[in-house]
Design a protein around this motif. Structure first.
Motif, PDB file in Angstrom:
ATOM      1  N   ASP A 167      39.336  38.408  47.372  1.00  0.00           N
ATOM      2  CA  ASP A 167      38.480  38.743  46.238  1.00  0.00           C
ATOM      3  C   ASP A 167      37.671  40.018  46.481  1.00  0.00           C
ATOM      4  O   ASP A 167      37.360  40.744  45.550  1.00  0.00           O
ATOM      5  CB  ASP A 167      37.523  37.580  45.954  1.00  0.00           C
TER       6      ASP A 167
ATOM      7  N   VAL B 105      45.327  39.971  44.114  1.00  0.00           N
ATOM      8  CA  VAL B 105      44.555  38.788  44.525  1.00  0.00           C
ATOM      9  C   VAL B 105      45.056  38.230  45.860  1.00  0.00           C
ATOM     10  O   VAL B 105      44.327  37.518  46.551  1.00  0.00           O
ATOM     11  CB  VAL B 105      44.606  37.655  43.466  1.00  0.00           C
TER      12      VAL B 105
ATOM     13  N   ASN C 195      30.307  37.847  43.724  1.00  0.00           N
ATOM     14  CA  ASN C 195      31.060  37.808  44.981  1.00  0.00           C
ATOM     15  C   ASN C 195      30.786  39.020  45.864  1.00  0.00           C
ATOM     16  O   ASN C 195      30.677  38.902  47.084  1.00  0.00           O
ATOM     17  CB  ASN C 195      32.557  37.715  44.693  1.00  0.00           C
TER      18      ASN C 195
ATOM     19  N   LYS D   4      36.519  28.551  46.652  1.00  0.00           N
ATOM     20  CA  LYS D   4      36.510  28.248  45.225  1.00  0.00           C
ATOM     21  C   LYS D   4      35.485  27.170  44.876  1.00  0.00           C
ATOM     22  O   LYS D   4      34.788  27.272  43.868  1.00  0.00           O
ATOM     23  CB  LYS D   4      37.905  27.798  44.761  1.00  0.00           C
TER      24      LYS D   4
ATOM     25  N   LYS E  17      37.365  46.264  45.757  1.00  0.00           N
ATOM     26  CA  LYS E  17      38.013  45.134  45.095  1.00  0.00           C
ATOM     27  C   LYS E  17      39.511  45.289  45.345  1.00  0.00           C
ATOM     28  O   LYS E  17      40.108  46.269  44.896  1.00  0.00           O
ATOM     29  CB  LYS E  17      37.711  45.167  43.595  1.00  0.00           C
TER      30      LYS E  17
ATOM     31  N   LYS F  29      36.381  33.098  37.617  1.00  0.00           N
ATOM     32  CA  LYS F  29      36.156  34.521  37.895  1.00  0.00           C
ATOM     33  C   LYS F  29      35.750  35.271  36.623  1.00  0.00           C
ATOM     34  O   LYS F  29      34.901  36.162  36.659  1.00  0.00           O
ATOM     35  CB  LYS F  29      37.428  35.140  38.500  1.00  0.00           C
TER      36      LYS F  29
END
Ligand code: ARG
Length: 575
Positions: free
Chosen positions: A50, A46, A15, A98, A42, A498
């Motif tokens: 992402d 969440v 990602n 997703k 990061k 993930k």
């Protein structure tokens, strides 16, 4: 990860890389791709997506308020791979799409199977791993077990990323204890008893020697005399030594075969008997040796370490002298790029001295020597003791673990055809897994019942999850197709995706830190995420997502099995 293909731009990316590429496309004039990559963060939660890009990094160049830059970038970025791009103050928060990511990950695993996460970073460089290294005529301790399974797992992890591991069992097969053993054997021992139960009998003799020597100190002189004979190649002494060694090794091999661990070399301390003169001469020539109270030492004040004792006043060499000679031998023999020593934390002083002496000798490769220490196994918080016969015999522990596993399998799956074999894989696997799931430096308590439980964060739990997923695939008669599209977008499958997607980084992290627990923890998280998913989702319902769900189940089996393999644990298909 080189030439792997997927739908996004034709190459496999994580990602971070996908976001970096998308941002880079619109800031090309001002930043390079690696610069963008370094800036990415990061998000802690969440809810913030992402991956995040801090737009204030561009404030100086654009001479605008970061918020405004963020908003403008958000407009320009190609949205294909993203569910949304949120502007929060100076940040751009990216939410991955997703469907796109799940398909990319599942196809990749369909294509590469257990090779997923492989790389060639190691360039086939040799890495020697000094591991296990028990002492002859003594039982393998829990500490040696730790060294064996940690070392073995590190070797598997390193070969996954392209190194060539060389597993060396640096047996403790020399030292004054052999003088004592010979005396004790000649006085109170018998051949049959040693043959019947070598380690127990040799240990008993050793303990008996110490008991008797308290009353009759002359025994110590006899022992010294026998060790001297041994060092002078006396035939009888050598014969007995060889015999003790081979009988002990037979016992050790029983444990190694239960654990399925093999070694590339059993060159122990005795192997260096005729190789130490060279090191001592080198030390002399480099003017590193000093005499102190009749002994030869290397002063290590400038490293803030105690002096290294190279030769005793009676001329006897020491543990470190053998290790110096072994280090030299390994460099010549294997030309290692790294040389690891998987040995308990209590020896860290020794390994600091070892490296320091080699550094003083100007061997730059000493920088590539790494002590990989680990903590103790305790029982009810106390250190396990090998002294005075109060020992935990490893073979018994492993056999008990097998029995416990067998009982549980009897209850859960009485018709399983190869129960014995599976009980072995589960019982022994449980002991290995328990050892590897904690950061290696932690001390941990060993309670067999806990270790072999099918619930909680145990090896059997991960194995059981794998077997369960396998049975779903079997029921569905599903075969995965690397060319299909496997789009999923629900929250539970996303958790799994993930974890699967991060696998190559997890492997790298475990390798960089010489830390098998990174792999063990990953396997537990995958198993937990999968069990949650399975509890909430009807995988086998016939709808257009069914194949994608099964591809997810398939990917879970592949990764759990590979995680377990890297730990040295089997993943039976049924249990
Ligand atoms: N035999 C030693 C012990 O049981 C461990 C040897 C570790 N390896 C080494 N190269 N010093 O304590």
């Amino acid at each position: 990860m080189g030439d792997n293909q997927n739908e996004i731009g034709g190459i496999w990316m994580n990602n971070q890389e996908i976001v970096a590429q998308a941002v880079f496309e619109v800031v090309k004039e001002n930043l390079t791709l690696p610069e963008v990559e370094r800036l990415l963060e990061k998000p802690k939660s969440v809810d913030h997506g992402d991956v995040a890009f801090p737009a204030f990094a561009l404030a100086k160049v654009f001479r605008k308020a970061p918020q405004q830059i963020a908003a403008e970038l958000a407009e320009k970025i190609n949205p294909d791979a993203f569910e949304k791009i949120e502007v929060v103050g100076p940040y751009l928060n990216f939410f991955m799409k997703k469907e796109v990511i799940s398909s990319m990950v599942l196809k990749q695993i369909a294509k590469e199977a257990s090779q997923f996460g492989n790389s060639n970073i190691g360039n086939e460089g040799n890495v020697t791993i000094d591991m296990s290294s028990p002492n002859i005529a003594k039982p393998i301790s829990m500490g040696h077990l730790r060294s064996t399974v940690i070392g073995n797992s590190i070797s598997l992890i390193l070969s996954k990323i392209g190194y060539q591991p060389i597993k060396i069992n640096h047996l403790g097969d020399w030292g004054t204890q052999f003088g004592k053993l010979i005396v004790a054997y000649k006085k109170w021992g018998s051949e049959e008893k040693v043959k019947a139960e070598p380690i127990n009998e040799l240990l008993r003799l050793y303990v008996e020697f110490h008991e008797k020597a308290e009353e009759e100190p002359e025994l110590n002189d006899e022992a010294r005399a026998w060790f001297k004979k041994l060092e002078e190649d006396d035939e009888e002494a050598l014969e007995l030594w060889k015999w003790f060694r081979s009988e002990s090794l037979k016992e050790f091999n029983k444990i190694y075969s239960m654990l399925e661990v093999e070694f590339d070399s059993y060159n122990g301390e005795a192997f260096y008997n005729d190789k130490m003169d060279e090191v001592v001469t080198m030390l002399e020539e480099k003017h590193l040796l000093q005499t102190s109270e009749g002994a030869e030492i290397v002063n290590l004040d400038k490293y803030d370490l105690n002096p290294a004792l190279i030769k005793k006043s009676d001329g006897a060499t020491l543990y470190i002298t053998r290790d110096l000679s072994a280090a030299l031998f390994r460099k010549r023999e294997y030309n290692f790029v790294k040389s690891l020593y998987v040995v308990g934390n209590e020896q860290s002083g020794h390994f600091k001295q070892l490296k320091a002496v080699l550094k003083e000798m100007d061997f730059d490769w000493s920088d590539e020597m790494v002590h990989v220490p680990f903590g103790l196994i305790t029982k009810d918080g106390k250190k396990l003791s090998t002294r005075k016969g109060k020992i935990v015999l490893l073979e018994e522990v492993l056999n008990e673990a097998k029995d416990l596993a067998f009982k549980q399998i009897e209850e859960k799956n009485p018709d399983l055809p190869n129960k014995e074999e599976v009980a072995h894989q589960v019982g022994v696997g449980a002991v290995i897994f328990h050892d590897l799931k904690n950061d290696r430096l932690n001390n941990f308590d060993f309670n067999l019942e806990e270790v072999v439980r099918f619930e909680g964060e145990t090896g059997p739990y991960v194995q059981y999850t794998h077997a369960r997923a396998m049975s779903i695939l079997e029921k569905a008669a599903f075969t995965v197709d690397p060319e299909a599209v496997y789009a999923l977008n629900d929250a539970d499958s996303w958790e799994i995706i993930k974890l699967l997607q991060s696998y190559p980084e997890i492997v790298m992290q475990a390798a960089d830190q010489y830390e098998p627990s990174v792999i063990a923890k990953h396997s537990i998280r995958v198993a937990q995420a999968f069990n949650k998913y399975y509890a909430h989702t009807k995988v086998l319902v016939d709808d257009e997502e069914k194949d994608a769900r099964l591809a997810l189940v398939h990917a879970v089996t592949v990764i759990l099995k590979e995680d377990l393999r890297l730990l040295g644990v089997h993943a039976p298909n049924k249990m």
